[in-house]
Motif scaffolding. Structure first.
Motif, PDB file in Angstrom:
ATOM      1  N   LYS A  48       0.835  -1.123   0.169  1.00  0.00           N
ATOM      2  CA  LYS A  48      -0.141   0.099   0.008  1.00  0.00           C
ATOM      3  C   LYS A  48       0.769   1.280  -0.077  1.00  0.00           C
ATOM      4  CE  LYS A  48      -4.020  -1.920   2.446  1.00  0.00           C
ATOM      5  NZ  LYS A  48      -4.849  -2.061   3.753  1.00  0.00           N
ATOM      6  N   ALA A  49       0.391   2.306  -0.570  1.00  0.00           N
ATOM      7  CA  ALA A  49       1.148   3.696  -0.561  1.00  0.00           C
ATOM      8  C   ALA A  49       1.381   3.943   0.907  1.00  0.00           C
ATOM      9  CB  ALA A  49       0.462   4.764  -1.269  1.00  0.00           C
ATOM     10  N   GLN A  67       9.877   4.882   0.765  1.00  0.00           N
ATOM     11  CA  GLN A  67       8.484   4.779   1.226  1.00  0.00           C
ATOM     12  C   GLN A  67       7.753   4.415  -0.179  1.00  0.00           C
ATOM     13  OE1 GLN A  67       6.594   8.441   2.793  1.00  0.00           O
ATOM     14  NE2 GLN A  67       4.675   7.129   3.250  1.00  0.00           N
ATOM     15  N   ILE A  68       6.837   3.454  -0.209  1.00  0.00           N
ATOM     16  CA  ILE A  68       6.129   3.071  -1.271  1.00  0.00           C
ATOM     17  C   ILE A  68       5.129   4.010  -1.872  1.00  0.00           C
ATOM     18  CG2 ILE A  68       4.480   1.131  -2.419  1.00  0.00           C
ATOM     19  CD1 ILE A  68       7.527   0.114  -1.409  1.00  0.00           C
ATOM     20  N   LYS A  69       5.210   4.324  -3.027  1.00  0.00           N
ATOM     21  CA  LYS A  69       4.337   5.415  -3.291  1.00  0.00           C
ATOM     22  C   LYS A  69       2.918   4.924  -3.989  1.00  0.00           C
ATOM     23  CE  LYS A  69       8.084   8.559  -4.509  1.00  0.00           C
ATOM     24  NZ  LYS A  69       8.974   7.951  -3.448  1.00  0.00           N
ATOM     25  N   GLU A  70       2.866   3.662  -4.610  1.00  0.00           N
ATOM     26  CA  GLU A  70       1.676   3.234  -5.118  1.00  0.00           C
ATOM     27  C   GLU A  70       1.226   1.983  -4.583  1.00  0.00           C
ATOM     28  OE1 GLU A  70       2.113   2.902  -9.473  1.00  0.00           O
ATOM     29  OE2 GLU A  70       3.018   5.056  -9.391  1.00  0.00           O
ATOM     30  N   THR A  71      -0.102   1.513  -4.407  1.00  0.00           N
ATOM     31  CA  THR A  71      -0.853   0.514  -3.899  1.00  0.00           C
ATOM     32  C   THR A  71      -0.823  -0.311  -5.035  1.00  0.00           C
ATOM     33  OG1 THR A  71      -2.196   1.711  -2.553  1.00  0.00           O
ATOM     34  CG2 THR A  71      -2.987  -0.484  -3.050  1.00  0.00           C
ATOM     35  N   GLY A  72      -0.428  -1.687  -4.897  1.00  0.00           N
ATOM     36  CA  GLY A  72      -0.270  -2.863  -5.719  1.00  0.00           C
ATOM     37  C   GLY A  72       1.036  -3.800  -5.477  1.00  0.00           C
ATOM     38  N   THR A  73       1.637  -3.578  -6.833  1.00  0.00           N
ATOM     39  CA  THR A  73       2.907  -4.431  -6.823  1.00  0.00           C
ATOM     40  C   THR A  73       4.087  -3.389  -6.843  1.00  0.00           C
ATOM     41  OG1 THR A  73       1.818  -6.278  -7.996  1.00  0.00           O
ATOM     42  CG2 THR A  73       3.994  -6.334  -7.928  1.00  0.00           C
ATOM     43  N   TYR A  74       5.023  -3.773  -6.110  1.00  0.00           N
ATOM     44  CA  TYR A  74       6.443  -2.932  -5.994  1.00  0.00           C
ATOM     45  C   TYR A  74       7.573  -3.764  -6.562  1.00  0.00           C
ATOM     46  CZ  TYR A  74      10.657  -0.814  -4.196  1.00  0.00           C
ATOM     47  OH  TYR A  74      11.857  -0.121  -3.909  1.00  0.00           O
TER      48      TYR A  74
END
Length: 198
Positions: A48-49, A67-74
């Protein structure tokens, strides 16, 4: 001819990695690119973002943080072979859990130990009408220490402390009067702090 062989190798590797990802639908996938030994690709599903990805050394020193910026797959590639020999972890800090993926760097070779991957759960705190509810999942019945501090003119005084262990689903409720409080939780060698203002 040499260029054709390199393209063919990369195509076969891409096909192998794609097949691996499709056949193994885990939340975390780590693969090493055989064509470029220095590159390690990490894929995190269901992020999750706002989730935090870190690389830490054996002493807990943060070497990389994002920090993860977008929800989904990183997905991202890392050159881990440049690290000094030693033990490290990838850490994914989510809303209610922290996952660690240990790896070792040994003379520019990177080894992941899937058997030592861990998931620890954070306490969840909710306040309603002066009552603070604390819940925490502890699948291995690991201990949780709770320390509640009251704000007394910008200094925090300890007003309650307890240690809970031997329970898989910890549920506690505390009645707190009007004021500012700091609650410190210690579990799985990690410390979490929550501030309450009621």
């Amino acid at each position: 001819m040499k260029k054709t062989i390199n393209v063919l190798k990369k195509s076969i590797l891409l096909l192998a990695v794609s097949t691996s990802l499709l056949s193994n639908a885990n939340d975390i996938t780590v693969s090493t690119d055989a064509a470029e030994i220095s590159k390690t690709a990490i894929t995190l599903n269901h992020v999750k973002a706002g989730d935090i990805l870190s690389i830490k050394d054996n002493y807990g020193v943060v070497l990389y943080k994002e920090q993860i910026k977008e929800t989904g797959t990183y997905k991202k590639g890392f050159d881990l072979s440049a690290l000094p020999n030693g033990e490290y972890v990838f850490e994914i800090d989510k809303n209610l859990e922290v996952r660690t993926i240990p790896f070792t760097v040994n003379f520019e070779n990177v080894y992941f130990n899937k058997a030592k991957e861990t998931t620890s759960y954070k306490p969840y705190v909710r306040e309603d009408n002066g009552v603070v509810y604390v819940t925490k999942l502890a699948p291995k019945q690991e201990a949780l220490s709770i320390h509640i501090y009251a704000n007394n003119n910008s200094e925090y005084d300890l007003i309650h402390s307890e240690r809970i262990k031997g329970i898989q689903s910890i549920e506690k409720a505390y009645k707190l009067g009007k004021g500012d409080y700091k609650i410190v939780f210690i579990s799985d060698n990690k410390e979490y702090t929550t501030f309450i203002n009621n």
